[in-house]
Motif scaffolding. Structure first.
Motif, PDB file in Angstrom:
ATOM      1  N   ARG A 494       0.634  -1.046  -0.011  1.00 45.67           N
ATOM      2  CA  ARG A 494      -0.091  -0.066  -0.037  1.00 45.67           C
ATOM      3  C   ARG A 494       0.723   1.152   0.039  1.00 45.67           C
ATOM      4  O   ARG A 494       0.768   2.374  -0.638  1.00 45.67           O
ATOM      5  CB  ARG A 494      -0.839   0.007   1.248  1.00 45.67           C
ATOM      6  CG  ARG A 494      -1.896   1.109   1.172  1.00 45.67           C
ATOM      7  CD  ARG A 494      -3.016   1.380   2.455  1.00 45.67           C
ATOM      8  NE  ARG A 494      -2.383   1.712   3.532  1.00 45.67           N
ATOM      9  CZ  ARG A 494      -3.178   1.995   4.521  1.00 45.67           C
ATOM     10  NH1 ARG A 494      -4.518   1.639   4.621  1.00 45.67           N
ATOM     11  NH2 ARG A 494      -2.365   1.732   5.958  1.00 45.67           N
ATOM     12  N   ASP A 495       1.953   1.324   0.957  1.00 48.76           N
ATOM     13  CA  ASP A 495       2.878   2.725   0.934  1.00 48.76           C
ATOM     14  C   ASP A 495       3.174   2.807  -0.400  1.00 48.76           C
ATOM     15  O   ASP A 495       3.368   4.111  -0.948  1.00 48.76           O
ATOM     16  CB  ASP A 495       3.489   2.517   2.242  1.00 48.76           C
ATOM     17  CG  ASP A 495       2.962   2.645   3.581  1.00 48.76           C
ATOM     18  OD1 ASP A 495       1.647   3.102   3.409  1.00 48.76           O
ATOM     19  OD2 ASP A 495       3.606   2.573   4.598  1.00 48.76           O
ATOM     20  N   GLU A 496       3.937   1.780  -0.864  1.00 48.89           N
ATOM     21  CA  GLU A 496       4.712   1.807  -2.164  1.00 48.89           C
ATOM     22  C   GLU A 496       3.671   2.500  -3.387  1.00 48.89           C
ATOM     23  O   GLU A 496       4.005   3.235  -4.278  1.00 48.89           O
ATOM     24  CB  GLU A 496       5.302   0.591  -2.524  1.00 48.89           C
ATOM     25  CG  GLU A 496       6.142   0.433  -4.002  1.00 48.89           C
ATOM     26  CD  GLU A 496       6.245  -0.737  -4.335  1.00 48.89           C
ATOM     27  OE1 GLU A 496       6.624  -0.922  -5.382  1.00 48.89           O
ATOM     28  OE2 GLU A 496       6.324  -1.870  -3.553  1.00 48.89           O
ATOM     29  N   VAL A 497       2.657   1.754  -3.399  1.00 48.31           N
ATOM     30  CA  VAL A 497       1.634   2.280  -4.613  1.00 48.31           C
ATOM     31  C   VAL A 497       1.141   3.717  -4.283  1.00 48.31           C
ATOM     32  O   VAL A 497       1.267   4.440  -5.088  1.00 48.31           O
ATOM     33  CB  VAL A 497       0.565   1.208  -4.430  1.00 48.31           C
ATOM     34  CG1 VAL A 497      -0.431   1.750  -5.408  1.00 48.31           C
ATOM     35  CG2 VAL A 497       0.873  -0.098  -4.848  1.00 48.31           C
ATOM     36  N   ASN A 498       0.819   4.028  -2.942  1.00 47.77           N
ATOM     37  CA  ASN A 498       0.494   5.250  -2.565  1.00 47.77           C
ATOM     38  C   ASN A 498       1.352   6.316  -3.133  1.00 47.77           C
ATOM     39  O   ASN A 498       1.268   7.386  -3.558  1.00 47.77           O
ATOM     40  CB  ASN A 498      -0.240   5.500  -1.392  1.00 47.77           C
ATOM     41  CG  ASN A 498      -1.419   4.752  -0.881  1.00 47.77           C
ATOM     42  OD1 ASN A 498      -2.257   4.547  -1.971  1.00 47.77           O
ATOM     43  ND2 ASN A 498      -1.859   4.851   0.435  1.00 47.77           N
ATOM     44  N   LYS A 499       2.615   6.126  -2.732  1.00 45.86           N
ATOM     45  CA  LYS A 499       3.889   6.863  -3.114  1.00 45.86           C
ATOM     46  C   LYS A 499       3.763   7.324  -4.603  1.00 45.86           C
ATOM     47  O   LYS A 499       4.025   8.416  -5.138  1.00 45.86           O
ATOM     48  CB  LYS A 499       5.078   6.603  -2.465  1.00 45.86           C
ATOM     49  CG  LYS A 499       5.027   6.636  -1.090  1.00 45.86           C
ATOM     50  CD  LYS A 499       6.516   6.016  -0.521  1.00 45.86           C
ATOM     51  CE  LYS A 499       6.643   6.164   0.907  1.00 45.86           C
ATOM     52  NZ  LYS A 499       7.944   5.551   1.458  1.00 45.86           N
ATOM     53  N   LYS A 500       3.735   6.205  -5.332  1.00 42.51           N
ATOM     54  CA  LYS A 500       3.639   6.216  -6.799  1.00 42.51           C
ATOM     55  C   LYS A 500       2.644   7.165  -7.507  1.00 42.51           C
ATOM     56  O   LYS A 500       2.781   7.900  -8.234  1.00 42.51           O
ATOM     57  CB  LYS A 500       3.530   4.632  -7.627  1.00 42.51           C
ATOM     58  CG  LYS A 500       5.069   3.957  -7.433  1.00 42.51           C
ATOM     59  CD  LYS A 500       4.957   2.726  -7.853  1.00 42.51           C
ATOM     60  CE  LYS A 500       6.101   1.895  -7.669  1.00 42.51           C
ATOM     61  NZ  LYS A 500       7.525   2.287  -8.498  1.00 42.51           N
ATOM     62  N   VAL A 501       1.399   6.859  -6.877  1.00 42.01           N
ATOM     63  CA  VAL A 501       0.227   7.908  -7.214  1.00 42.01           C
ATOM     64  C   VAL A 501       0.402   9.215  -6.798  1.00 42.01           C
ATOM     65  O   VAL A 501       0.121  10.030  -7.824  1.00 42.01           O
ATOM     66  CB  VAL A 501      -0.908   7.047  -6.676  1.00 42.01           C
ATOM     67  CG1 VAL A 501      -2.394   7.662  -6.826  1.00 42.01           C
ATOM     68  CG2 VAL A 501      -1.237   5.552  -7.499  1.00 42.01           C
ATOM     69  N   ASN A 502       0.764   9.233  -5.625  1.00 41.79           N
ATOM     70  CA  ASN A 502       0.771  10.651  -5.226  1.00 41.79           C
ATOM     71  C   ASN A 502       1.866  11.414  -5.985  1.00 41.79           C
ATOM     72  O   ASN A 502       1.576  12.678  -6.372  1.00 41.79           O
ATOM     73  CB  ASN A 502       1.023  10.946  -3.808  1.00 41.79           C
ATOM     74  CG  ASN A 502      -0.087  10.348  -2.929  1.00 41.79           C
ATOM     75  OD1 ASN A 502      -1.322  10.267  -3.480  1.00 41.79           O
ATOM     76  ND2 ASN A 502       0.224   9.714  -1.768  1.00 41.79           N
ATOM     77  N   ALA A 503       2.962  10.911  -6.182  1.00 38.29           N
ATOM     78  CA  ALA A 503       3.943  11.576  -6.979  1.00 38.29           C
ATOM     79  C   ALA A 503       3.604  11.740  -8.397  1.00 38.29           C
ATOM     80  O   ALA A 503       4.028  12.745  -9.030  1.00 38.29           O
ATOM     81  CB  ALA A 503       5.226  10.578  -7.226  1.00 38.29           C
ATOM     82  N   ASP A 504       2.760  11.003  -8.905  1.00 35.36           N
ATOM     83  CA  ASP A 504       2.274  11.125 -10.322  1.00 35.36           C
ATOM     84  C   ASP A 504       1.195  12.378 -10.470  1.00 35.36           C
ATOM     85  O   ASP A 504       0.829  12.760 -11.669  1.00 35.36           O
ATOM     86  CB  ASP A 504       1.807   9.833 -10.621  1.00 35.36           C
ATOM     87  CG  ASP A 504       1.596  10.000 -12.376  1.00 35.36           C
ATOM     88  OD1 ASP A 504       2.520  10.075 -13.201  1.00 35.36           O
ATOM     89  OD2 ASP A 504       0.205   9.803 -12.952  1.00 35.36           O
ATOM     90  N   SER A 505       0.237  12.567  -9.318  1.00 29.21           N
ATOM     91  CA  SER A 505      -0.762  13.429  -9.380  1.00 29.21           C
ATOM     92  C   SER A 505      -0.148  14.936  -9.269  1.00 29.21           C
ATOM     93  O   SER A 505       0.752  15.269  -8.751  1.00 29.21           O
ATOM     94  CB  SER A 505      -1.665  13.166  -8.305  1.00 29.21           C
ATOM     95  OG  SER A 505      -0.877  13.202  -7.156  1.00 29.21           O
TER      96      SER A 505
END
Length: 505
Positions: A494-505
């Protein structure tokens, strides 16, 4: 029945059986056939005992509502009154609480052929076909049951479960709908339709809501109704409403461990880890054996403390030997804890720990398969152990040996007729090729796994990202970030995925 296709393999000990049922009125000992002007929509049963029939019908109601524990007690009660009650013995096998319990009661059921009516004989033949992985025979018998009992919602449900277990979701849905046409108050079809639309591709969340609301209206006093409605709310990120539904379920049955644990899952997603741990402890206290450690272990992973999770699982596993419960149930608990621990060690790249966990799993797996005494269970468990051996080799960067272990997965399940049997094989080769930098091969294999399994979706995203398919990868990461169901796989990523999504937004 609530279909079980998506459960992990260590739960699929009894799910290779299909479901039959009974007629729910009449006390005659002779078989009661359906009449043209009758409202009876069930299958015939035989017993001379009114007390046995009453207990059986109560057990069937619990079974339909997903309460295996209470259903099992009622089927045992029915058999105490009438040891020759074939349908009670059949359902007793469906509600087994361990591999050994399943095998023992399955074999008792299969030995009652001379006492069985036509519907029960069909179920025996279907069970035998399942044991041999003869899916063609299973389908043939399922269709014959519908032809023989065309007014039975349960016969139609049985056929729907066959299609669902063979990845024909839309065909299964049509048959569950036919079951509801035969009996508009048939609870298992509502629950299965809602679950299918919520979790299985092609998904339709509006349809899921429709059937769960229908379920609550039809069975408002059933904890299962509110649990499933809570699952819908959780999927929609309406976590407060989900918690309210789960708490409603627990208020209807304070001993319902699933309702208590579901609150823990919702609190885990919300980040209320202390509350979640209390929920899981309460669930264990209310449960039959008190051995489910997975949910509580996940809370430590969400907090970023995977070492604490592993320590919790290790201590909990040691405590199982002090419990006054059957050995087979201890083995299932140890296997479940090891399965969770193996995922953690694999994700953390702890090769030494992973190897030790897998080594400990192997004798437990062999014991469970020996107790289950089923070629299908044995083959699947061998495949799973080869998968974990492959992951150990990956963690050591020994990719050539890992690929050999992956080929052993294919060999282990070669005799099984199942559309999902090669998922672990393709999953292993996808991971192996990813680490070797062979993204084309990795993509080829991951595309052949389960698109609804979050861990496969995660690897699909990682492989696309490594291959330079950024847009496809980010779409998948976005989907994963919207997950609201608790599992060790999701807790780890979860943390890894959230970081990727937030960095892309």
């Amino acid at each position: 029945m609530i279909y079980l296709k998506k459960l992990p393999i260590f739960f699929i000990l009894a799910s290779i059986l299909a479901v039959a049922s009974c007629k729910d009125s009449g006390k005659e000992s002779t078989e009661a056939e359906l009449e043209d002007d009758s409202s009876i929509v069930e299958l015939p049963v035989n017993t001379d005992s009114e007390e046995a029939l009453e207990a059986f019908e109560e057990g069937l109601k619990y079974f339909d509502e997903g309460n295996q524990r209470k259903a099992r007690a009622k089927f045992d009660e029915a058999l105490d009154y009438d040891p020759n009650f074939v349908s009670a013995q059949m359902y007793r096998s469906f509600t087994a609480n361990s591999a050994k319990d399943w095998a023992n009661n399955r074999d008792k059921f299969m030995a009652m052929r001379e006492k069985a009516n036509e519907a029960e004989v069909m179920m025996m033949d279907m069970t035998e076909a399942s044991m041999k992985s003869d899916t063609g025979k299973e389908l043939e018998i399922s269709k014959k049951m519908v032809e023989k009992y065309p007014e039975s919602a349960r016969a139609m449900d049985n056929l729907a479960v066959y299609y669902n277990n063979n990845d024909q979701e839309e065909v299964a849905r049509e048959h569950w709908k036919k079951a509801l046409e035969l009996n508009p108050e048939y609870v298992p079809a509502m629950a299965s339709l809602g679950g299918s639309y919520l979790f299985d591709t092609p998904k339709d969340k509006d349809q899921a809501k429709k059937y769960f609301e229908m379920l609550v209206e039809t069975a408002p006093d059933s904890p299962r109704s509110h649990i499933l409605m809570g699952d819908y709310y959780r999927d929609q990120d309406q976590l407060d409403q989900a918690l309210a539904s789960y708490e409603k379920a627990a208020s209807l049955d304070p001993e319902n461990e699933n309702a208590l644990a579901k609150s823990g899952h919702a609190n885990s997603i919300l980040g209320n880890y202390e509350e979640a741990r209390k929920n899981f402890k309460d669930a264990r206290a209310a449960s039959e054996f008190g051995t489910n450690l997975g949910g509580e272990a996940n809370t430590f992973v969400y907090e970023g403390n995977s070492k604490d999770a592993l320590a919790f699982l290790e201590e909990g596993t040691k405590s199982f030997d002090t419990l006054d419960i059957p050995e087979s149930n201890k083995n299932i608990a140890k296997y479940q804890a090891s399965f969770t621990a193996a995922h953690i060690a694999m994700h953390d790249g702890d090769s030494k720990r992973l190897e030790q966990i897998v080594s400990n799993m192997k004798p437990i797996s062999k014991q469970l398969t020996s107790e289950a005494n089923s070629p299908v269970v044995t083959a699947n468990q061998e495949a799973i152990m080869h998968y974990w051996d492959a992951m150990v080799m990956v963690s050591k960067k020994n990719y050539q040996e890992a690929a050999k272990k992956a080929e052993m997965i294919r060999e282990a399940v070669s005799s099984i007729n199942s559309p999902n049997k090669l998922d672990p094989y393709h999953r292993a080769l996808a991971v192996i090729n990813y680490h070797m930098g062979n993204t084309d091969k990795a993509l080829e294999h991951i595309k052949q796994t389960d698109e609804d399994y979050i861990h496969d979706k995660y690897w699909m995203a990682k492989i696309n990202e490594k291959a330079g398919n950024t847009e496809e990868a980010m779409e998948l990461y976005e989907e994963i970030s919207e997950e609201r169901f608790n599992s060790i796989e999701f807790a780890l990523i979860r943390d890894e995925v959230n970081k990727k999504v937030n960095a892309d937004s």
